[in-house]
Design a protein around this motif. Structure first.
Motif, PDB file in Angstrom:
ATOM      1  N   TRP A  27       0.870  -1.348  -0.235  1.00  0.00           N
ATOM      2  CA  TRP A  27       0.010  -0.117   0.180  1.00  0.00           C
ATOM      3  C   TRP A  27       0.910   1.469  -0.108  1.00  0.00           C
ATOM      4  N   GLY A  28       1.939   1.396  -0.886  1.00  0.00           N
ATOM      5  CA  GLY A  28       2.387   2.360  -0.908  1.00  0.00           C
ATOM      6  C   GLY A  28       3.839   2.614  -0.158  1.00  0.00           C
ATOM      7  N   ALA A 174       1.668   8.737  11.089  1.00  0.00           N
ATOM      8  CA  ALA A 174       2.177   9.337   9.794  1.00  0.00           C
ATOM      9  C   ALA A 174       3.556   9.385   9.499  1.00  0.00           C
ATOM     10  N   GLU A 175       4.253   9.813  10.590  1.00  0.00           N
ATOM     11  CA  GLU A 175       5.803  10.207  10.390  1.00  0.00           C
ATOM     12  C   GLU A 175       6.394   9.051  10.138  1.00  0.00           C
ATOM     13  N   ILE A 176       6.208   7.695  10.218  1.00  0.00           N
ATOM     14  CA  ILE A 176       6.977   6.378  10.030  1.00  0.00           C
ATOM     15  C   ILE A 176       5.991   5.462   9.456  1.00  0.00           C
ATOM     16  N   GLU A 177       4.881   5.701   8.807  1.00  0.00           N
ATOM     17  CA  GLU A 177       3.994   4.869   8.494  1.00  0.00           C
ATOM     18  C   GLU A 177       4.454   4.027   7.466  1.00  0.00           C
ATOM     19  N   HIS A 178       4.068   2.683   7.658  1.00  0.00           N
ATOM     20  CA  HIS A 178       4.590   1.592   6.781  1.00  0.00           C
ATOM     21  C   HIS A 178       3.753   0.378   7.051  1.00  0.00           C
ATOM     22  N   TYR A 179       3.833  -0.559   5.969  1.00  0.00           N
ATOM     23  CA  TYR A 179       3.212  -1.783   6.116  1.00  0.00           C
ATOM     24  C   TYR A 179       3.777  -2.786   5.312  1.00  0.00           C
ATOM     25  N   ILE A 189      -7.086  -2.271  -0.678  1.00  0.00           N
ATOM     26  CA  ILE A 189      -7.729  -1.774   0.590  1.00  0.00           C
ATOM     27  C   ILE A 189      -6.661  -2.301   1.626  1.00  0.00           C
ATOM     28  N   PRO A 190      -6.113  -1.265   2.441  1.00  0.00           N
ATOM     29  CA  PRO A 190      -5.051  -1.522   3.587  1.00  0.00           C
ATOM     30  C   PRO A 190      -5.730  -2.391   4.767  1.00  0.00           C
ATOM     31  N   SER A 191      -5.517  -3.677   4.860  1.00  0.00           N
ATOM     32  CA  SER A 191      -5.917  -4.388   6.086  1.00  0.00           C
ATOM     33  C   SER A 191      -5.040  -5.615   6.083  1.00  0.00           C
ATOM     34  N   PHE A 192      -4.578  -6.063   7.327  1.00  0.00           N
ATOM     35  CA  PHE A 192      -4.091  -7.289   7.471  1.00  0.00           C
ATOM     36  C   PHE A 192      -4.985  -8.512   7.740  1.00  0.00           C
TER      37      PHE A 192
END
Length: 208
Positions: A27-28, A174-179, A189-192
């Motif tokens: 997701w980006g 937000a400052e370190i957002e990652h997946y 759609i972001p979801s684990f």
């Protein structure tokens, strides 16, 4: 992608096993710290999990059981087993999420919402411990058979048994957002919380 989960005698044998790697950026996500882990099975006891993240000074705000640790820097394990009724049953999966303080969010259910949270003795039975070093941090977890059987009913776990799972690295800040995930998640759609993308895992005996 199939994961082999070795039968071990004690949790001290975990890091001698072949590691799994959380390598799929989602997701980006362009950058996330290297994350890997070890999963083993002690018969009549449960699963033992160690996850390691090569990250200095991880964000670690939350300290209490079932806090929203995914807003910190967190590592997660989702596992799903078959109830006695077999694969036709509903997709009821266990989610375990922890930060570098050792705060554990533990729940089970069939979807992202309306999950049942484990508390008290059940929660403590996971024995979640975190360790912070100069350039990395880690979490250690026990996943007792008795908790799995509370969720699923009697399970026949041993050599040749199968289940499904996925492992994640996350921060929703937000400052370190990652997946990132072990098994790819093929959705925009972001979801684990998508058990259809869990990897198949087999309990194997490597001592032969």
């Amino acid at each position: 992608m199939e994961l082999e989960v070795a039968i071990i005698k004690t949790k001290e044998e975990l890091t001698a096993l072949r590691p799994f790697y959380v390598e799929n950026a989602l997701w980006g996500t362009e950058k996330f710290p290297k994350t890997y882990g070890y999963l083993g099975f002690v018969p009549e006891d449960g699963f033992y999990l160690k996850m390691i993240c090569e990250e200095s000074n991880p964000l670690r705000t939350y300290t209490n059981a079932n806090d929203p640790v995914y807003k910190d820097s967190a590592m997660e394990a989702f596992l799903m087993f078959e109830p006695p009724s077999g694969r036709g049953a509903k997709e009821n999966y266990l989610s375990l999420e922890a930060n570098a303080n050792g705060a554990l969010l533990a729940a089970y259910g069939e979807m992202r919402t309306y999950r049942t949270y484990l508390t008290g003795d059940e929660h403590r039975a996971f024995e979640c411990k975190a360790q912070i070093e100069e350039n990395q941090w880690s979490i250690d977890l026990r996943i007792p058979i008795w908790i799995l059987e509370k969720i699923y009913g009697p399970l026949d776990l041993g050599e040749g048994s199968y289940f499904t799972c996925n492992f994640y690295k996350i921060s929703e800040t937000a400052e370190i957002e990652h997946y990132a995930s072990y098994s790819p998640i093929l959705t925009s759609i972001p979801s684990f919380h998508l058990p259809e993308f869990f990897a198949e895992a087999e309990i194997v005996n490597i001592a032969r």
